[in-house]
Design a protein around this motif. Structure first.
Motif, PDB file in Angstrom:
ATOM      1  N   GLY A 271      52.883   3.101  -9.794  1.00 52.74           N
ATOM      2  CA  GLY A 271      52.255   2.699 -11.045  1.00 52.74           C
ATOM      3  C   GLY A 271      50.901   2.049 -10.885  1.00 52.74           C
ATOM      4  N   SER A 272      50.396   1.991  -9.652  1.00 54.18           N
ATOM      5  CA  SER A 272      49.097   1.330  -9.430  1.00 54.18           C
ATOM      6  C   SER A 272      47.922   2.191  -9.856  1.00 54.18           C
ATOM      7  N   GLY A 273      48.132   3.520  -9.951  1.00 50.36           N
ATOM      8  CA  GLY A 273      47.055   4.418 -10.368  1.00 50.36           C
ATOM      9  C   GLY A 273      46.543   5.322  -9.269  1.00 50.36           C
ATOM     10  N   LYS A 274      47.122   5.225  -8.090  1.00 51.26           N
ATOM     11  CA  LYS A 274      46.583   5.987  -6.963  1.00 51.26           C
ATOM     12  C   LYS A 274      46.778   7.498  -7.121  1.00 51.26           C
ATOM     13  N   SER A 275      47.960   7.936  -7.559  1.00 58.11           N
ATOM     14  CA  SER A 275      48.193   9.373  -7.733  1.00 58.11           C
ATOM     15  C   SER A 275      47.433   9.931  -8.931  1.00 58.11           C
ATOM     16  N   VAL A 276      47.300   9.138  -9.978  1.00 66.25           N
ATOM     17  CA  VAL A 276      46.520   9.575 -11.142  1.00 66.25           C
ATOM     18  C   VAL A 276      45.059   9.792 -10.743  1.00 66.25           C
ATOM     19  N   THR A 277      44.568   8.958  -9.835  1.00 67.19           N
ATOM     20  CA  THR A 277      43.205   9.141  -9.330  1.00 67.19           C
ATOM     21  C   THR A 277      43.044  10.516  -8.696  1.00 67.19           C
ATOM     22  N   SER A 278      44.024  10.922  -7.896  1.00 68.34           N
ATOM     23  CA  SER A 278      43.944  12.234  -7.251  1.00 68.34           C
ATOM     24  C   SER A 278      43.997  13.358  -8.273  1.00 68.34           C
ATOM     25  N   LEU A 279      44.822  13.215  -9.301  1.00 67.57           N
ATOM     26  CA  LEU A 279      44.899  14.243 -10.347  1.00 67.57           C
ATOM     27  C   LEU A 279      43.582  14.351 -11.112  1.00 67.57           C
ATOM     28  N   ALA A 280      42.916  13.212 -11.311  1.00 60.28           N
ATOM     29  CA  ALA A 280      41.623  13.237 -11.994  1.00 60.28           C
ATOM     30  C   ALA A 280      40.585  13.989 -11.166  1.00 60.28           C
ATOM     31  N   ILE A 281      40.588  13.761  -9.859  1.00 59.87           N
ATOM     32  CA  ILE A 281      39.655  14.460  -8.977  1.00 59.87           C
ATOM     33  C   ILE A 281      39.904  15.965  -9.025  1.00 59.87           C
ATOM     34  N   MET A 282      41.159  16.363  -9.078  1.00 60.77           N
ATOM     35  CA  MET A 282      41.508  17.785  -9.108  1.00 60.77           C
ATOM     36  C   MET A 282      41.333  18.406 -10.486  1.00 60.77           C
ATOM     37  N   GLY A 283      40.994  17.598 -11.483  1.00 56.04           N
ATOM     38  CA  GLY A 283      40.822  18.121 -12.834  1.00 56.04           C
ATOM     39  C   GLY A 283      42.126  18.494 -13.498  1.00 56.04           C
ATOM     40  N   LEU A 284      43.206  17.793 -13.132  1.00 48.58           N
ATOM     41  CA  LEU A 284      44.527  18.133 -13.646  1.00 48.58           C
ATOM     42  C   LEU A 284      45.036  17.160 -14.703  1.00 48.58           C
ATOM     43  N   VAL A 285      44.366  16.035 -14.906  1.00 50.67           N
ATOM     44  CA  VAL A 285      44.854  15.037 -15.861  1.00 50.67           C
ATOM     45  C   VAL A 285      44.928  15.604 -17.267  1.00 50.67           C
ATOM     46  N   GLU A 286      43.887  16.275 -17.677  1.00 51.44           N
ATOM     47  CA  GLU A 286      43.805  16.714 -19.069  1.00 51.44           C
ATOM     48  C   GLU A 286      44.581  17.993 -19.337  1.00 51.44           C
ATOM     49  N   LEU A 287      45.242  18.525 -18.296  1.00 51.51           N
ATOM     50  CA  LEU A 287      46.190  19.606 -18.549  1.00 51.51           C
ATOM     51  C   LEU A 287      47.472  19.045 -19.160  1.00 51.51           C
ATOM     52  N   SER A 288      47.627  17.719 -19.075  1.00 53.36           N
ATOM     53  CA  SER A 288      48.715  17.040 -19.773  1.00 53.36           C
ATOM     54  C   SER A 288      48.236  16.663 -21.167  1.00 53.36           C
ATOM     55  N   SER A 289      49.076  16.881 -22.174  1.00 50.46           N
ATOM     56  CA  SER A 289      48.657  16.618 -23.549  1.00 50.46           C
ATOM     57  C   SER A 289      48.383  15.149 -23.800  1.00 50.46           C
ATOM     58  N   SER A 290      48.981  14.268 -22.995  1.00 51.11           N
ATOM     59  CA  SER A 290      48.814  12.830 -23.236  1.00 51.11           C
ATOM     60  C   SER A 290      47.768  12.193 -22.335  1.00 51.11           C
ATOM     61  N   GLY A 291      47.226  12.946 -21.380  1.00 52.42           N
ATOM     62  CA  GLY A 291      46.291  12.370 -20.425  1.00 52.42           C
ATOM     63  C   GLY A 291      44.846  12.661 -20.779  1.00 52.42           C
ATOM     64  N   ARG A 292      43.987  11.652 -20.599  1.00 50.60           N
ATOM     65  CA  ARG A 292      42.558  11.813 -20.857  1.00 50.60           C
ATOM     66  C   ARG A 292      41.762  11.013 -19.845  1.00 50.60           C
ATOM     67  N   VAL A 293      40.724  11.641 -19.256  1.00 52.20           N
ATOM     68  CA  VAL A 293      39.745  10.896 -18.484  1.00 52.20           C
ATOM     69  C   VAL A 293      38.738  10.353 -19.479  1.00 52.20           C
ATOM     70  N   ARG A 294      38.734   9.055 -19.670  1.00 56.52           N
ATOM     71  CA  ARG A 294      37.940   8.434 -20.726  1.00 56.52           C
ATOM     72  C   ARG A 294      36.495   8.190 -20.336  1.00 56.52           C
ATOM     73  N   SER A 295      36.239   7.941 -19.074  1.00 57.95           N
ATOM     74  CA  SER A 295      34.859   7.652 -18.668  1.00 57.95           C
ATOM     75  C   SER A 295      34.728   7.839 -17.162  1.00 57.95           C
ATOM     76  N   GLY A 296      33.482   7.859 -16.711  1.00 62.16           N
ATOM     77  CA  GLY A 296      33.197   7.929 -15.290  1.00 62.16           C
ATOM     78  C   GLY A 296      32.693   9.289 -14.840  1.00 62.16           C
ATOM     79  N   THR A 297      32.228   9.344 -13.603  1.00 63.17           N
ATOM     80  CA  THR A 297      31.766  10.585 -12.987  1.00 63.17           C
ATOM     81  C   THR A 297      32.502  10.797 -11.668  1.00 63.17           C
TER      82      THR A 297
END
Length: 294
Positions: free
Chosen positions: A51-77
């Motif tokens: 729950g610390s956010g480490k795996s979500v970080t990897s999914l964001a890098i892979m561009g997989l977060v927003e393939l989930s209906s509830s997930g959004r990358v809100r900011s950052g590059t």
């Protein structure tokens, strides 16, 4: 434990640069304002509890977060140096481009191979399929390439093993198959998400040694996600500690292990078993949950 680690000189430029990344699922932020750089041929460990956010970080890098209906990358590059030297913000590219980058330039190894491998196809066919999809190799060439990759990840009797199904292999062998698939296109960045958690300590040590060897062979940079500071000491050059979606400490492995600044980091380090630490006690000591000041 940390004394075995030898710090290498690494290139100071970044192959991957994450700046001010925030990821939200419904009303909850899983990652907040996260920034870090990954350098050429460096192993960066991202460590923290569930729950610390480490795996979500990897999914964001892979561009997989927003393939989930509830997930959004809100900011950052998320800037990635592609093979030609071009810097690309992975958040700004279309999904078609990301499909090219995934596997070819950034690959990922997941924690449990049985959930990632298809149970109805032999493992050799699954490795060959990766080569066919990403390199347009012929069926014969992709099969030969699959056997070469199985040899590269030290799977004995590759020709025989290639015809076996995932359930016929041990956990360590299945993880080697996953590593072979991730390395099929010689990516510049390899993300390993808790790849040794489900393995016993002997096989874990073999997989860590294999990743170190392969990193040097193909010249890849690795993001290694784990909750185990003992694993960090074995494989990483630098460490990023996350807690409750935030980065709380970062530095070289030698510096963080020698003089951790945050109470939470000290708590993670104290959880690593040390030979002889129970010599003067008949019963295990309770695990401290105090993170005051972290």
């Amino acid at each position: 434990m940390a004394g075995k680690h030898v710090t290498r000189d690494v290139d100071t430029r970044a192959v991957l640069s994450v700046k001010d990344l925030s990821v939200q699922f419904q009303e909850t932020y899983a990652v907040q304002d996260l920034s870090f750089d990954l350098r050429p041929q460096e192993v960066l460990a991202i460590v923290g509890e569930s729950g610390s956010g480490k795996s979500v970080t990897s999914l964001a890098i892979m561009g997989l977060v927003e393939l989930s209906s509830s997930g959004r990358v809100r900011s950052g590059t998320i800037e990635f140096e592609r093979p030609g030297g071009e810097l690309t913000d992975l958040r700004a590219v279309p999904e078609r481009t990301m499909r090219t980058i995934r596997g070819n330039e950034i690959s990922m190894i997941f924690q449990e191979p049985l959930t990632s491998l298809n149970p109805v196809y032999p493992v050799g066919d699954q490795i060959a399929e990766v080569l066919r999809v990403h390199t347009q190799a012929s069926r014969k060439a992709s099969w030969s390439g699959a056997l070469e990759l199985m040899d590269k990840v030290r799977i004995p009797e590759a020709a025989r093993r290639a015809k076996q199904y995932p359930h016929q292999l041990s956990g360590g062998m299945r993880q080697r198959v996953m590593i072979a698939m991730a390395l099929a296109c010689q990516p510049r960045v390899l993300i390993a998400d808790e790849p040794t958690t489900a393995l016993d300590v002997t096989i874990q040590a073999q997989i860590l040694a294999l990743l170190r060897e392969l990193k040097d062979e193909i010249g890849a940079s690795i993001i290694f996600i784990t909750h185990d500071m003992g694993v960090v000491a074995e494989i990483a050059d630098r460490v990023l500690v996350m807690r409750n979606s935030l980065a709380v400490e970062t530095g070289s492995v030698a510096d963080v292990f020698r003089a951790p600044r945050q109470p939470y980091t000290r708590l993670l380090l104290s959880a690593v078993p040390r030979l002889g630490s129970m010599a003067d006690s008949d019963t295990p000591a309770p695990f401290s949950l105090s993170t005051e000041g972290a």
